[in-house]
Design an enzyme around this catalytic site. Structure first.
Site, mmCIF file in Angstrom:
data_model
loop_
_atom_site.group_PDB
_atom_site.id
_atom_site.type_symbol
_atom_site.label_atom_id
_atom_site.label_comp_id
_atom_site.label_asym_id
_atom_site.label_seq_id
_atom_site.Cartn_x
_atom_site.Cartn_y
_atom_site.Cartn_z
ATOM 1 N N ASP A 68 0.833 -1.204 0.000
ATOM 2 C CA ASP A 68 0.000 0.000 0.000
ATOM 3 C C ASP A 68 0.868 1.253 0.000
ATOM 4 O O ASP A 68 0.602 2.211 -0.728
ATOM 5 C CB ASP A 68 -0.915 -0.027 1.229
ATOM 6 N N GLU A 121 -2.043 -5.464 -3.589
ATOM 7 C CA GLU A 121 -1.107 -4.659 -2.809
ATOM 8 C C GLU A 121 0.002 -5.536 -2.221
ATOM 9 O O GLU A 121 1.181 -5.131 -2.184
ATOM 10 C CB GLU A 121 -1.834 -3.921 -1.694
#
Length: 226
Positions: free
Chosen positions: A43, A115
């Site tokens: 992320d 992610e």
């Protein structure tokens, strides 16, 4: 789980430590190790990449406008679409509870796995390797973005976007009007029938709130286009 070589071919990346990819594909319901920590790392890498790309591509935009663009590019909806292009649902390793709930089909699960893979590539090959993969995965979406999305009337742009695709026009709903007469705040929702989508925004006049809500919907449409 499908042949992982297909996924590696789509990513155009070969892991030095294949276990990192396996961990990135493993949900918490399976046990340890799982992809939660890699998701956290990915992320941050993704946010850094997108922020840098937008900063370089749009020198005329301010912080607030850049932040809006970044949000559309890293939201779950966009990440899930990217993950589906990679066919991630066929590679995700699930525990029994997740399998019963068909978790591999849930957008948030696919987005989290996407992610985690970016985080795994960063650990395996460094920031340049991660950015190289992201360049390929995001090139089409980034090329569709334009600062015109902020310079012209977003309500008009949204209408044109939908008309070109023979889709129903948006509906603007006044959610609330609060505050004193000299300092009001209007909240408006821009709602689409097809695709089903809505975004809300607040501003000092109803007209400005409608424009802001339309802009949010427009950016979501553009950034999630296949």
């Amino acid at each position: 789980m499908n042949d992982i070589s297909k996924l590696l071919g789509q990513l155009q990346y070969e892991f030095h430590e294949p276990k990192l990819l396996q961990t990135a594909l493993t949900r918490r319901s399976w046990g340890q190790p799982n992809n939660e920590r890699l998701e956290y790392l990915g992320d941050s890498v993704l946010g850094f990449y997108i922020a840098g790309q937008l900063y370089q591509r749009f020198p005329e935009l301010g912080e607030g406008q850049l932040s809006k663009l970044r949000t559309t590019l890293v939201q779950n909806e966009t990440l899930a679409k990217l993950g589906k292009k990679l066919n991630l649902s066929t590679y995700i390793i699930l525990g029994q509870s997740d399998r019963k709930n068909n978790a591999f089909q849930i957008d948030s699960v696919i987005a989290d796995t996407f992610e985690a893979i970016i985080g795994a590539i960063y650990l395996d090959g460094g920031i340049e390797a991660a950015f190289s993969v992201l360049n390929r995965l995001y090139s089409e979406r980034l090329s569709k973005l334009s600062s015109r999305n902020f310079k012209d009337n977003p309500k008009t742009q949204l209408q044109e976007y939908l008309q070109k695709r023979a889709l129903p026009l948006p509906v603007y709903i006044l959610d609330s009007a609060v505050g004193q007469d000299h300092d009001p705040t209007f909240t408006v929702t821009c709602k689409l029938q097809n695709p089903k989508m809505e975004s809300s925004a607040s501003d000092k006049t109803r007209k400005l709130a409608e424009k802001a809500a339309a802009q949010r919907v427009l950016l979501r449409l553009i950034s999630s286009d296949d």
